[in-house]
Design a protein around this motif. Structure first.
Motif, PDB file in Angstrom:
ATOM      1  N   ALA A 149      50.681  25.372 -84.516  1.00  0.00           N
ATOM      2  CA  ALA A 149      51.497  25.157 -83.314  1.00  0.00           C
ATOM      3  C   ALA A 149      50.637  24.482 -82.264  1.00  0.00           C
ATOM      4  CB  ALA A 149      52.049  26.486 -82.805  1.00  0.00           C
ATOM      5  N   PRO A 151      49.667  22.115 -79.395  1.00  0.00           N
ATOM      6  CA  PRO A 151      50.378  21.369 -78.350  1.00  0.00           C
ATOM      7  C   PRO A 151      49.927  19.915 -78.258  1.00  0.00           C
ATOM      8  CG  PRO A 151      48.693  22.756 -77.360  1.00  0.00           C
ATOM      9  CD  PRO A 151      48.726  23.096 -78.834  1.00  0.00           C
ATOM     10  N   THR A 165      60.008  20.683 -83.220  1.00  0.00           N
ATOM     11  CA  THR A 165      59.746  20.968 -81.808  1.00  0.00           C
ATOM     12  C   THR A 165      60.965  21.684 -81.232  1.00  0.00           C
ATOM     13  OG1 THR A 165      58.339  19.006 -81.551  1.00  0.00           O
ATOM     14  CG2 THR A 165      59.226  19.994 -79.545  1.00  0.00           C
ATOM     15  N   ILE A 168      60.409  26.459 -75.396  1.00  0.00           N
ATOM     16  CA  ILE A 168      59.847  27.777 -75.126  1.00  0.00           C
ATOM     17  C   ILE A 168      60.658  28.362 -73.977  1.00  0.00           C
ATOM     18  CG2 ILE A 168      57.859  29.016 -74.150  1.00  0.00           C
ATOM     19  CD1 ILE A 168      56.044  27.146 -75.687  1.00  0.00           C
ATOM     20  N   ASP A 196      51.744  38.452 -74.419  1.00  0.00           N
ATOM     21  CA  ASP A 196      51.449  37.124 -74.964  1.00  0.00           C
ATOM     22  C   ASP A 196      50.681  37.262 -76.260  1.00  0.00           C
ATOM     23  OD1 ASP A 196      51.250  34.368 -75.211  1.00  0.00           O
ATOM     24  OD2 ASP A 196      50.760  34.075 -73.099  1.00  0.00           O
ATOM     25  N   ASN A 203      51.221  28.682 -78.864  1.00  0.00           N
ATOM     26  CA  ASN A 203      52.173  28.921 -77.779  1.00  0.00           C
ATOM     27  C   ASN A 203      51.472  29.407 -76.514  1.00  0.00           C
ATOM     28  OD1 ASN A 203      51.950  31.000 -79.892  1.00  0.00           O
ATOM     29  ND2 ASN A 203      53.029  32.321 -78.460  1.00  0.00           N
ATOM     30  N   ARG A 204      50.394  30.176 -76.675  1.00  0.00           N
ATOM     31  CA  ARG A 204      49.655  30.614 -75.489  1.00  0.00           C
ATOM     32  C   ARG A 204      48.940  29.421 -74.840  1.00  0.00           C
ATOM     33  NH1 ARG A 204      46.085  36.037 -74.370  1.00  0.00           N
ATOM     34  NH2 ARG A 204      45.140  35.354 -72.413  1.00  0.00           N
ATOM     35  N   ALA A 244      59.107  31.236 -78.394  1.00  0.00           N
ATOM     36  CA  ALA A 244      59.863  30.116 -78.964  1.00  0.00           C
ATOM     37  C   ALA A 244      61.336  30.486 -78.999  1.00  0.00           C
ATOM     38  CB  ALA A 244      59.362  29.817 -80.374  1.00  0.00           C
ATOM     39  N   GLU A 263      57.375  23.239 -74.449  1.00  0.00           N
ATOM     40  CA  GLU A 263      57.792  23.032 -75.832  1.00  0.00           C
ATOM     41  C   GLU A 263      56.817  23.662 -76.815  1.00  0.00           C
ATOM     42  OE1 GLU A 263      60.332  18.877 -75.879  1.00  0.00           O
ATOM     43  OE2 GLU A 263      58.167  18.781 -76.278  1.00  0.00           O
ATOM     44  N   TRP A 264      57.365  24.176 -77.887  1.00  0.00           N
ATOM     45  CA  TRP A 264      56.581  24.728 -79.001  1.00  0.00           C
ATOM     46  C   TRP A 264      56.619  23.696 -80.115  1.00  0.00           C
ATOM     47  CZ3 TRP A 264      58.231  27.847 -83.597  1.00  0.00           C
ATOM     48  CH2 TRP A 264      57.152  28.554 -84.162  1.00  0.00           C
TER      49      TRP A 264
END
Length: 305
Positions: A149, A151, A165, A168, A196, A203-204, A244, A263-264
């Protein structure tokens, strides 16, 4: 120097254990130990420092490892070239994956691969350390491919294939002060208790970058490694979270979700230091096809809120 010696050496180096290395190769440990000892004798150098049951690579072992990986990769490429003449694809692919991969049904993908390419063996390894660790393992050769994942659109030493995609979303309990809101500002979340994922999870990374860009701070009180657990904790009032969109279902009626611009991004990573094997290429294509068939699933689930 024999190819099987290098294969055994790499397996032990990856696992930092003769026992685990032998188990991963489905070979008895005595054979692995004997092959590594013979390799050390031929090279005139110790490759591992042994501390009882624990080992680590010596400087000589560290120097040999990338060359051993390269030789094994070139050998695999030679086999691919011969197999291509007979229109056959075979080989082993070590695939890293995450605990949640959105709309992509990994089990179905592997099932179809087994039917279409019985000569391709996929060894699945689910990470509990996140995207950053998976990228490092792809770069070093511990993993052949990894669903990450990340970014970033590009990563040094890594070739990335976009898969999926989705948005989030911010979630909070239905009793929360923000329940009913349709938008949020990161600056207004400074006093919230966040649930988290550990540092290094994709995602973090996205959320941290957004807070940094906004000049805002936050407190992560609880860390989890599954979206389902995060949603459950939020529903029980332990805090708020960014997840997500595909992590939410119509059954999650105890949390309120608010769209964000974050966005994820799910991608398939492989090393850019060498060309992919035929086996790796068919795995990549299989996941690309699965991702294209599942496009939009995460967004649709979010709209059900």
């Amino acid at each position: 120097m024999q190819l099987h010696q290098l294969e055994y050496f790499v397996a032990v180096a990856d696992a930092l254990s003769f026992t685990a290395g032998a188990r991963n190769l489905h070979v008895v440990q005595s054979a692995v130990s004997a092959a590594v000892r013979q390799l050390e004798k031929e090279l005139g150098a110790e490759l591992f420092v042994r501390y009882g049951r624990r080992i680590r690579l010596t400087p000589e072992g560290e120097a040999l490892l990338p060359h051993a990986r390269s030789i094994l990769a070139q050998t695999e490429a030679a086999r691919d070239a011969v197999d291509a003449v007979h229109d056959v694809v075979r080989g082993t692919v070590v695939l890293g994956t995450l605990t949640h991969v959105g709309p992509i049904d990994t089990v179905s993908v592997l099932s179809r691969l087994s039917e279409q390419h019985p000569g391709v063996v996929v060894k699945l390894r689910q990470t509990t350390a996140g995207t950053r660790s998976s990228l490092e393992n792809v770069r070093s050769g511990v993993l052949d491919l990894a669903i990450v994942a990340s970014p970033a659109e590009s990563v040094p030493g890594i070739a990335l294939t976009p898969l999926h995609t989705e948005p989030i979303v911010f979630i909070c309990p239905k009793e929360h002060r923000l329940a009913g809101a349709t938008q949020i500002r990161l600056e207004d979340l400074a006093d919230e208790r966040f649930i988290d994922f550990p540092e290094g999870w994709g995602n973090r990374m996205v959320v941290e970058a957004a807070f940094a860009a906004a000049g805002a701070e936050r407190t992560v009180q609880t860390e989890v490694v599954g979206f389902e657990m995060a949603v459950e904790l939020v529903s029980r009032g332990f805090g708020v979270a960014f997840v997500a969109a595909s992590a939410l279902t119509s059954a999650d009626d105890s949390v309120w979700s608010i769209p964000t611009r974050l966005e994820w991004r799910m991608q398939l990573a492989r090393s850019s230091a060498r060309p992919p094997t035929q086996a790796e290429s068919v795995v990549v294509r299989a996941f690309e096809e699965a991702a294209s068939q599942g496009a939009g699933v995460g967004l649709k689930r979010h709209e059900k809120r």
